[in-house]
Design a protein around this motif. Sequence first.
Motif, mmCIF file in Angstrom:
data_model
loop_
_atom_site.group_PDB
_atom_site.id
_atom_site.type_symbol
_atom_site.label_atom_id
_atom_site.label_comp_id
_atom_site.label_asym_id
_atom_site.label_seq_id
_atom_site.Cartn_x
_atom_site.Cartn_y
_atom_site.Cartn_z
ATOM 1 N N GLY A 9 1.015 -0.979 0.250
ATOM 2 C CA GLY A 9 0.315 0.078 0.073
ATOM 3 C C GLY A 9 0.976 1.247 0.063
ATOM 4 O O GLY A 9 1.205 1.442 0.771
ATOM 5 N N ASN A 10 0.445 2.462 -1.157
ATOM 6 C CA ASN A 10 1.397 3.569 -0.854
ATOM 7 C C ASN A 10 0.390 4.732 -1.219
ATOM 8 O O ASN A 10 -0.669 4.995 -1.316
ATOM 9 N N TRP A 11 0.248 4.952 0.557
ATOM 10 C CA TRP A 11 -0.438 6.399 1.311
ATOM 11 C C TRP A 11 -0.264 7.371 0.844
ATOM 12 O O TRP A 11 -1.396 8.324 0.866
ATOM 13 N N LYS A 12 0.744 7.510 -0.220
ATOM 14 C CA LYS A 12 1.566 9.205 -0.360
ATOM 15 C C LYS A 12 1.322 10.113 0.497
ATOM 16 O O LYS A 12 1.429 9.727 1.528
ATOM 17 N N MET A 13 0.901 11.187 0.143
ATOM 18 C CA MET A 13 0.552 12.147 0.732
ATOM 19 C C MET A 13 -0.628 12.142 2.295
ATOM 20 O O MET A 13 -0.830 13.153 1.830
ATOM 21 N N TYR A 161 4.183 -3.140 -12.087
ATOM 22 C CA TYR A 161 3.373 -2.323 -13.347
ATOM 23 C C TYR A 161 1.777 -1.641 -12.970
ATOM 24 O O TYR A 161 1.115 -1.727 -12.400
ATOM 25 N N GLU A 162 2.676 -0.138 -13.278
ATOM 26 C CA GLU A 162 1.207 0.982 -13.255
ATOM 27 C C GLU A 162 0.917 2.274 -14.254
ATOM 28 O O GLU A 162 1.276 2.862 -14.596
ATOM 29 N N PRO A 163 0.243 1.267 -14.903
ATOM 30 C CA PRO A 163 -0.840 2.257 -16.054
ATOM 31 C C PRO A 163 -0.707 3.838 -15.535
ATOM 32 O O PRO A 163 -1.744 3.985 -14.805
ATOM 33 N N TRP A 165 -2.873 5.995 -16.573
ATOM 34 C CA TRP A 165 -3.549 6.689 -16.615
ATOM 35 C C TRP A 165 -4.937 5.447 -15.785
ATOM 36 O O TRP A 165 -6.315 5.664 -15.268
ATOM 37 N N ALA A 166 -4.547 4.406 -14.785
ATOM 38 C CA ALA A 166 -4.952 3.660 -13.746
ATOM 39 C C ALA A 166 -4.920 4.054 -12.668
ATOM 40 O O ALA A 166 -5.844 3.815 -11.204
ATOM 41 N N ILE A 167 -4.198 4.548 -12.736
ATOM 42 C CA ILE A 167 -3.833 5.236 -11.227
ATOM 43 C C ILE A 167 -4.774 6.456 -10.639
ATOM 44 O O ILE A 167 -4.858 7.809 -11.520
ATOM 45 N N GLY A 168 -5.598 5.508 -9.861
ATOM 46 C CA GLY A 168 -6.476 7.123 -9.098
ATOM 47 C C GLY A 168 -8.106 7.338 -10.005
ATOM 48 O O GLY A 168 -8.188 8.401 -9.114
ATOM 49 N N THR A 169 -8.198 6.759 -11.125
ATOM 50 C CA THR A 169 -8.864 7.408 -11.932
ATOM 51 C C THR A 169 -10.437 6.563 -11.901
ATOM 52 O O THR A 169 -11.264 6.504 -12.211
ATOM 53 N N VAL A 226 -0.085 -6.259 -5.940
ATOM 54 C CA VAL A 226 -1.162 -5.158 -6.081
ATOM 55 C C VAL A 226 -0.343 -4.321 -5.078
ATOM 56 O O VAL A 226 0.741 -4.684 -4.178
ATOM 57 N N LEU A 227 0.008 -3.710 -5.918
ATOM 58 C CA LEU A 227 0.050 -1.972 -5.481
ATOM 59 C C LEU A 227 -0.749 -0.888 -5.248
ATOM 60 O O LEU A 227 -1.252 -0.823 -6.116
ATOM 61 N N ALA A 228 -0.992 -1.166 -4.446
ATOM 62 C CA ALA A 228 -2.726 -0.398 -3.828
ATOM 63 C C ALA A 228 -2.186 1.857 -3.371
ATOM 64 O O ALA A 228 -1.149 0.645 -2.395
ATOM 65 N N GLY A 229 -3.009 2.064 -3.885
ATOM 66 C CA GLY A 229 -3.504 3.489 -3.992
ATOM 67 C C GLY A 229 -4.432 3.936 -2.646
ATOM 68 O O GLY A 229 -4.129 3.582 -0.989
ATOM 69 N N GLY A 230 -5.137 4.579 -3.440
ATOM 70 C CA GLY A 230 -6.305 4.747 -2.149
ATOM 71 C C GLY A 230 -7.078 3.780 -1.347
ATOM 72 O O GLY A 230 -6.905 3.458 0.117
ATOM 73 N N ALA A 231 -6.665 2.791 -2.282
ATOM 74 C CA ALA A 231 -7.803 1.220 -1.022
ATOM 75 C C ALA A 231 -6.738 1.027 -0.094
ATOM 76 O O ALA A 231 -6.991 -0.086 1.008
#
Length: 249
Positions: A9-13, A161-163, A165-169, A226-231
């Motif tokens: 999981g990537n919590w970003k900022m 692999y993180e397209p 256009w698929a990140i956060g969309t 998986v590398l998940a952001g928001g989830a």
Amino acid sequence: MTRRKLAAGNWKMNGVGASLSEVQDLAARHPNPLCDLLICPPATLLSRMAAVAGPIAMGGQDCHAAVSGAHTGDISAAMLCDGGASYVIVGHSERRTDHGETDAVIRAKAQAAQAAGLVAVICLGETEAQRRSGQALVVVGAQLAGSVPDGATSANTVIAYEPVWAIGTGLVPSEAEITEVHAHLRAELSARFGAIAADGMRLLYGGSVKPGNAATIFALSGVDGVLAGGASLKADDFSAIIAALEASA
Ligand code: PEP
């Protein structure tokens, strides 16, 4: 070869001290996970997260290529280790876009991470325009060649692999597209590092993975996690994704 799956999981900022209750909750729900678990919080939370992480590994979201020095605002791989991290994400598309990071810069960061004893999670992926123009495989192949150091091994490197256009969309590539890219990346790794060495390297998919689509994505050939952001921000969502990954293992 069987590769141990990884839910990252990537919590970003996002995240302050109070957010660690989500980690505590997640750790309580998965005391003996069947896959590796990783959360990359903001660096400010690393040492506090260590107290509640249980079986969840911790990672940074970026590191500088230098060991130390006059680089205001940056963080070194050794500092992340000192804070308890064992992984670091490098080359996330937001770093590539917001900070103009090139493949050469990302390779240097990955090298620094590996030298410090961290596992580098090296991200790559095509933009929407590149996908539309049929360039996806060429683009990710070039990013792989440019950003993965020669010293990469299955123990010190994970590819995500993180397209873009698929990140956060909420958009996700088709099953055939994900399978095609993962097969291409695996073939490129084998050609460069040898089939035996490359066989153990984990290839994650990232980009709008949610509890509702996780099982379908994890069933695809060549997807090792998986590398998940928001989830990854909420224990409920990330726990459901982890359960889907465990079920696919
Ligand atoms: C990411 O930022 O790496 C990512 C995959 O984000 P999201 O899951 O929110 O699309």
